[in-house]
Design a protein around this motif. Structure first.
Motif, short mmCIF file in Angstrom:
data_model
loop_
_atom_site.label_atom_id
_atom_site.label_comp_id
_atom_site.label_asym_id
_atom_site.label_seq_id
_atom_site.Cartn_x
_atom_site.Cartn_y
_atom_site.Cartn_z
N ALA A 5 32.95 34.27 72.41
CA ALA A 5 32.03 34.96 73.03
C ALA A 5 32.38 36.44 72.96
O ALA A 5 33.66 36.75 73.00
CB ALA A 5 31.89 34.60 74.68
N GLY A 6 31.81 37.35 72.68
CA GLY A 6 32.19 38.84 72.50
C GLY A 6 32.72 39.15 71.23
O GLY A 6 33.13 40.35 70.91
N MET A 7 32.67 38.21 69.90
CA MET A 7 33.34 38.28 68.72
C MET A 7 32.24 38.15 67.88
O MET A 7 31.08 37.57 68.08
CB MET A 7 34.55 37.46 68.76
CG MET A 7 35.64 37.33 69.74
SD MET A 7 36.36 38.71 69.94
CE MET A 7 37.72 38.40 68.43
N ARG A 8 32.48 38.51 66.61
CA ARG A 8 31.58 38.09 65.61
C ARG A 8 32.49 38.23 64.29
O ARG A 8 33.64 38.88 64.26
CB ARG A 8 30.55 39.22 65.34
CG ARG A 8 30.97 40.54 64.99
CD ARG A 8 29.79 41.44 64.40
NE ARG A 8 29.93 42.89 64.23
CZ ARG A 8 30.37 43.41 63.20
NH1 ARG A 8 30.85 42.44 62.21
NH2 ARG A 8 30.56 44.56 63.10
N LEU A 9 31.94 37.72 62.99
CA LEU A 9 32.65 37.47 61.86
C LEU A 9 32.82 39.02 61.20
O LEU A 9 31.80 40.04 61.09
CB LEU A 9 31.73 36.78 60.91
CG LEU A 9 31.91 35.21 61.40
CD1 LEU A 9 30.82 34.47 60.60
CD2 LEU A 9 33.15 34.41 60.96
N LEU A 10 33.76 39.06 60.56
CA LEU A 10 34.14 40.34 59.55
C LEU A 10 33.11 40.40 58.46
O LEU A 10 32.63 39.11 58.01
CB LEU A 10 35.63 40.31 59.19
CG LEU A 10 35.66 41.41 58.01
CD1 LEU A 10 35.76 42.64 58.87
CD2 LEU A 10 37.31 41.03 57.46
N ARG A 11 32.18 41.27 58.00
CA ARG A 11 31.37 41.68 57.31
C ARG A 11 31.71 42.21 55.98
O ARG A 11 32.74 43.04 55.94
CB ARG A 11 29.95 42.14 57.87
CG ARG A 11 29.56 41.63 58.78
CD ARG A 11 28.44 42.46 59.52
NE ARG A 11 27.93 41.88 60.71
CZ ARG A 11 27.25 42.46 61.68
NH1 ARG A 11 27.03 43.74 61.68
NH2 ARG A 11 26.71 42.05 62.63
N GLN A 12 31.19 41.75 54.85
CA GLN A 12 31.69 42.51 53.60
C GLN A 12 31.51 44.01 53.60
O GLN A 12 30.21 44.22 53.98
CB GLN A 12 30.78 41.81 52.41
CG GLN A 12 31.03 42.39 50.99
CD GLN A 12 32.49 41.43 50.53
OE1 GLN A 12 32.47 40.18 50.92
NE2 GLN A 12 33.16 42.05 49.66
N GLY A 13 32.21 44.57 53.26
CA GLY A 13 32.13 46.23 53.07
C GLY A 13 32.46 46.89 54.17
O GLY A 13 32.70 48.27 54.20
N GLU A 14 33.09 46.29 55.37
CA GLU A 14 33.55 46.80 56.47
C GLU A 14 35.13 47.38 56.34
O GLU A 14 35.37 48.37 57.19
CB GLU A 14 33.35 45.95 57.94
CG GLU A 14 31.91 45.72 58.24
CD GLU A 14 31.72 44.69 59.54
OE1 GLU A 14 31.33 45.45 60.55
OE2 GLU A 14 32.32 43.80 59.81
#
Length: 381
Positions: A5-14
């Protein structure tokens, strides 16, 4: 894969090679991998982080976005017309509070209004003068007080009066008719002579205004004297004390002239509005007898016979509006608003009133051409 909870996957380009991390980076279990500020050193390191499905905190990501966003641009400064509209609202509120006995910080509030006036003059003096010349509704009591303040500040700057005197005079111009406000609309719409009760109220309004100001904490002697004695006349025919000549201080004499002028420009039930040229002529003829000779002459010279915002008829029968004062009092810059044939002009064309074809024949009332100058404010942008 479930994400805490409160986290998300690292995205391409970030992430970018050679740039510090804008937030901490976590593994799939939520354990810290890299601190914020660590630099991604190579493409291979970047690929590893993306392959491992690293996580970032949603709160950290929002915070980083907010920090990266440029601050909003400062608001555009008000045009002189917008500044004068705001001034009217401030005056109306101040008057209502003075009348109800709830006004506080009056001197400070008036100082802010005066500062706004000075800023507007610095941007475009002619636009400020025009802003009130275009608002001559006799029922708009605040507009007349704003008009008086504009003219007093304009004249005081021209005469190079001491800053302290200018402050007091501006305060007086913004408040001198506060006690007359509740009666003003009734009087303006009345065609018959004032009855005894109304006359008594009119005669008493300078003293009533001075009391309201004193009760609100105003103690500036220039301010209070100008409010109390703006209906005094050099020959002793004024009120409330019948003062004569040098017994009337200079700032008070100036407010008296401005009060007469702004009243003449506004229509009454029993008379039409007087064009600025005629109002100034009337004041000029009374100089030395009722009003101060030097002050009247200085105001007329600087304001011009046809002040900005005045509608005029030209020698070729066009109707125009004065936009800028000229090098002399009788030859301002005019923009055509109506053709010689009586049609509203689709294009506003400047006219040099020094040329015989475009010389000003006379000023004309805004009431005669309703709506003609409705969008005139754009001429000063």
């Amino acid at each position: 894969m479930s994400v805490p909870a409160g986290m998300r996957l690292l995205r391409q380009g970030e992430l970018q090679v050679g740039k510090p991390l804008p937030w901490p980076l976590y593994d799939r279990c939520g354990m810290l991998l890299l601190q914020r500020g660590r630099v991604i050193e190579s493409d291979s390191q970047l690929e590893i982080l993306l392959d491992r499905s690293c996580l970032i905190s949603e709160a950290d990501a929002r915070s980083a976005r907010t920090a990266a966003e440029p601050p909003p641009p400062p608001p555009e400064p008000k045009t002189p017309f917008e500044a004068m509209d705001a001034l009217k609202l401030d005056i109306g509120l101040l008057h209502r509070q003075l009348l109800s006995g709830t006004a506080s910080g009056v001197a400070e509030r008036v100082a802010r209004m005066a500062a706004d006036l000075e800023c507007a003059f610095a941007r475009d003096t002619d636009a400020v003068l025009a802003s009130m010349q275009l608002q001559l509704d006799p029922c708009d009591h605040a507009a007349r007080q704003a008009h008086a303040a504009i003219l007093c500040v304009f004249a005081a700057r021209t005469l190079r009066l001491d800053d302290g005197i200018v402050r007091g005079l501006t305060g007086a111009a913004l408040t001198y008719d506060v006690a007359l406000g509740p009666l003003a609309n009734e009087l303006n719409g009345q065609s018959e002579r004032l009855d005894s009760g109304q006359m008594e109220q009119v005669q008493a309004h300078p003293e009533a205004a001075a009391r309201l100001l004193e009760n609100a904490g105003v103690d500036d002697p220039v301010w209070l004297d100008a409010v109390l004695h703006h209906h005094e006349r050099l020959d002793g025919s004024g009120y409330p004390h019948g003062l004569r000549g040098e017994d009337i201080p200079c700032p008070t004499r100036l407010l008296a002239i401005v009060d007469i002028y702004t009243a003449m420009l506004r229509p009454r039930t029993y008379r039409d509005a007087m064009p600025a040229r005629m109002a100034l002529r009337s004041i000029f003829l009374e100089r030395g007898q009722l009003v101060d000779d030097a002050l009247a002459a200085a105001l007329i010279k600087e304001l011009g016979v046809y002040p900005p915002g005045t509608l005029v008829r030209l020698a070729n029968d066009e109707i125009g509006i004065v936009v800028r004062r000229g090098e002399d009092a009788t030859h301002p810059l005019v923009f055509r608003l109506m053709t010689a044939e009586g049609y509203r002009a689709s294009v506003t064309v400047p006219r040099d009133t020094r040329e015989p074809e475009f010389q000003i024949v006379d000023a004309v009332s805004h009431d005669r051409y309703p709506g003609l100058a409705g969008n005139a404010a754009a001429l000063w942008k």
